[in-house]
Design a protein around this motif. Structure first.
Motif, mmCIF file in Angstrom:
data_model
loop_
_atom_site.group_PDB
_atom_site.id
_atom_site.type_symbol
_atom_site.label_atom_id
_atom_site.label_comp_id
_atom_site.label_asym_id
_atom_site.label_seq_id
_atom_site.Cartn_x
_atom_site.Cartn_y
_atom_site.Cartn_z
ATOM 1 N N GLN A 1 -7.449 11.178 -6.868
ATOM 2 C CA GLN A 1 -6.153 10.497 -6.754
ATOM 3 C C GLN A 1 -6.214 9.395 -5.693
ATOM 4 O O GLN A 1 -5.630 8.323 -5.854
ATOM 5 C CB GLN A 1 -5.051 11.506 -6.395
ATOM 6 N N ILE A 2 -6.953 9.680 -4.611
ATOM 7 C CA ILE A 2 -7.118 8.648 -3.581
ATOM 8 C C ILE A 2 -7.837 7.431 -4.163
ATOM 9 O O ILE A 2 -7.467 6.272 -3.899
ATOM 10 C CB ILE A 2 -7.893 9.215 -2.375
ATOM 11 N N ALA A 3 -8.866 7.673 -4.959
ATOM 12 C CA ALA A 3 -9.593 6.562 -5.586
ATOM 13 C C ALA A 3 -8.658 5.737 -6.463
ATOM 14 O O ALA A 3 -8.684 4.495 -6.445
ATOM 15 C CB ALA A 3 -10.760 7.103 -6.407
ATOM 16 N N GLN B 1 -5.296 -3.937 4.395
ATOM 17 C CA GLN B 1 -4.160 -3.177 4.878
ATOM 18 C C GLN B 1 -3.482 -2.408 3.749
ATOM 19 O O GLN B 1 -3.017 -1.280 3.941
ATOM 20 C CB GLN B 1 -3.149 -4.103 5.558
ATOM 21 N N ALA B 2 -3.426 -2.999 2.575
ATOM 22 C CA ALA B 2 -2.844 -2.309 1.424
ATOM 23 C C ALA B 2 -3.643 -1.053 1.099
ATOM 24 O O ALA B 2 -3.080 0.024 0.842
ATOM 25 C CB ALA B 2 -2.804 -3.245 0.220
ATOM 26 N N GLY C 1 0.803 -1.215 0.000
ATOM 27 C CA GLY C 1 0.000 0.000 0.000
ATOM 28 C C GLY C 1 0.834 1.262 0.000
ATOM 29 O O GLY C 1 0.587 2.190 -0.779
ATOM 30 N N VAL C 2 1.848 1.310 0.859
ATOM 31 C CA VAL C 2 2.694 2.498 0.935
ATOM 32 C C VAL C 2 3.510 2.661 -0.340
ATOM 33 O O VAL C 2 3.656 3.771 -0.876
ATOM 34 C CB VAL C 2 3.618 2.431 2.167
ATOM 35 N N ALA D 1 -7.475 1.807 -5.723
ATOM 36 C CA ALA D 1 -7.748 0.791 -6.740
ATOM 37 C C ALA D 1 -6.467 0.083 -7.162
ATOM 38 O O ALA D 1 -6.421 -1.158 -7.250
ATOM 39 C CB ALA D 1 -8.421 1.424 -7.955
ATOM 40 N N LEU D 2 -5.413 0.837 -7.413
ATOM 41 C CA LEU D 2 -4.156 0.224 -7.850
ATOM 42 C C LEU D 2 -3.515 -0.594 -6.744
ATOM 43 O O LEU D 2 -2.951 -1.666 -7.006
ATOM 44 C CB LEU D 2 -3.196 1.316 -8.337
#
Length: 356
Positions: A94-96, A118-119, A77-78, A100-101
């Motif tokens: 951008q958060i969306a 968690q990601a 995630g980070v 998603a990615l």
């Protein structure tokens, strides 16, 4: 002991058992921050202790595999969040995109829900806490790797005793079973269906104790696989694992036994005079198993005690429900013999060898 006393005693035992893992988690979190700040040179490496706490905090009460999932999830995630925000900036859309990615990347590894969640959470933190284009870009991912790696290292090199939770949970499980058998005997002797109903209510809620025992044994095995210093406990864990399924069956059979005992009392059905004393003897055998299995002792004495109960089992109980009670007693005898390591077919034969 009163309910309040029992609750307080269980809380004290839980805090005592968790004291060392909690201390390890706290010290490791501080060490992760110090390493990321003074060795990696990051001014405010808050992701390092966060990742360390996530990994070690869950290993206090859960299985190590989940700690590994958390370490991978927060790192993915980070990492994804840092890379994407650096290119497209931060904002609601951008958060969306980042979430998603991050989820798609995590899905490529064919992982569970814990890692996926968690990601996503870690990616959101990266996309909202700091703006792109600063010196923090990718340093947060490095901090995360430092914290997660240190957490896994501590979990592997300084793991908790794999027997602690297993012994505690098997003691709790067998205490429930013993209490249920004694309660059923008391209910039959007093012909009091209300007493039986209270016992039934309690034994119906015992599945949590069964699940906790099975989970603790599995977690203990995971620790012995990664920690060489704990491999000496595999023998006792193997014996506890042998007992997991039979004890699950014993508890299930006890539920049926208590339910039929209540039915006999409610219907005024006669119950043989020897049923209640035999139930008490069976409860005594469970108590002995509780001491020896939980204490890591030989189970020869337990096997002898259970076989003695098998020899005392009456042929019948006196009526339909009472006959079911006796049949369930025989099934519990079989389960307890299997819990000592006896083959199930041999246990069935021994449970049927009544001298009455």
């Amino acid at each position: 002991m009163s309910r309040i006393g029992t609750f307080l005693d269980s809380r004290r035992r839980r805090l005592r058992d968790a004291a060392l893992p909690v201390l390890q988690c706290a010290l490791a979190a501080g060490a992760a921050f110090a390493i990321a700040r003074h060795v990696a040179g990051h001014e405010l490496p808050f992701f390092a202790p966060i990742a360390c706490v996530l990994v070690l905090g869950i290993s206090v009460t859960n299985r190590l595999r989940r700690s590994v999932e958390l370490a991978l999830g927060v790192s993915v995630g980070v990492g994804v969040g840092d890379a994407i925000v650096l290119v497209i900036g931060s904002g609601w859309w951008q958060i969306a995109v980042v979430v998603a990615l991050a989820l798609l990347v995590a899905l490529l590894f064919d992982v569970g829900a814990l890692l996926l969640n968690q990601a996503a959470v870690s990616a959101v933190l990266v996309a909202t806490l700091q703006p792109p284009g600063t010196t923090a870009a990718f340093s947060r991912w490095i901090d995360t790797l430092i914290g997660a790696a240190l957490g896994l290292l501590v979990a592997s090199v300084l793991p908790s005793n794999p027997l602690t939770a297993a012994r505690r949970t098997v003691d709790a499980l067998l205490a429930e079973l013993e209490e249920a058998l004694r309660g059923a005997a008391e209910s039959i002797e007093s012909a009091d269906p209300e007493t039986g109903a209270r016992v039934l209510e309690r034994i119906r809620a015992s599945q949590r104790a069964v699940d906790a025992f099975e989970g603790a044994v599995d977690a203990g095995y995971e620790i012995t696989r990664i920690a060489p210093g704990r491999r000496r406990h595999r023998g006792e864990l193997s014996r506890l694992r042998t007992a997991t399924d039979p004890l699950d069956l014993a508890v299930r059979n006890a539920r049926v036994l208590v339910r039929r005992a209540v039915s006999a009392e409610t219907d005024g059905e006669p119950v043989g005079d020897d049923v209640a004393p035999t139930l008490r003897a069976l409860a005594d055998a469970v108590g002995l198993l509780r001491v020896d299995l939980g204490g890591g002792h030989r189970l020869d004495g337990v096997e002898i005690a259970v076989l003695d109960v098998a020899a005392r089992l009456p042929r019948g109980g006196g009526g339909f429900s009472a006959d079911v009670v006796v049949a369930q007693m025989r099934s519990i005898v079989t389960d307890l013999l299997c819990a000592t390591g006896m083959d199930r077919e041999a246990a069935r034969t021994a449970a049927s060898a009544s001298r009455r």
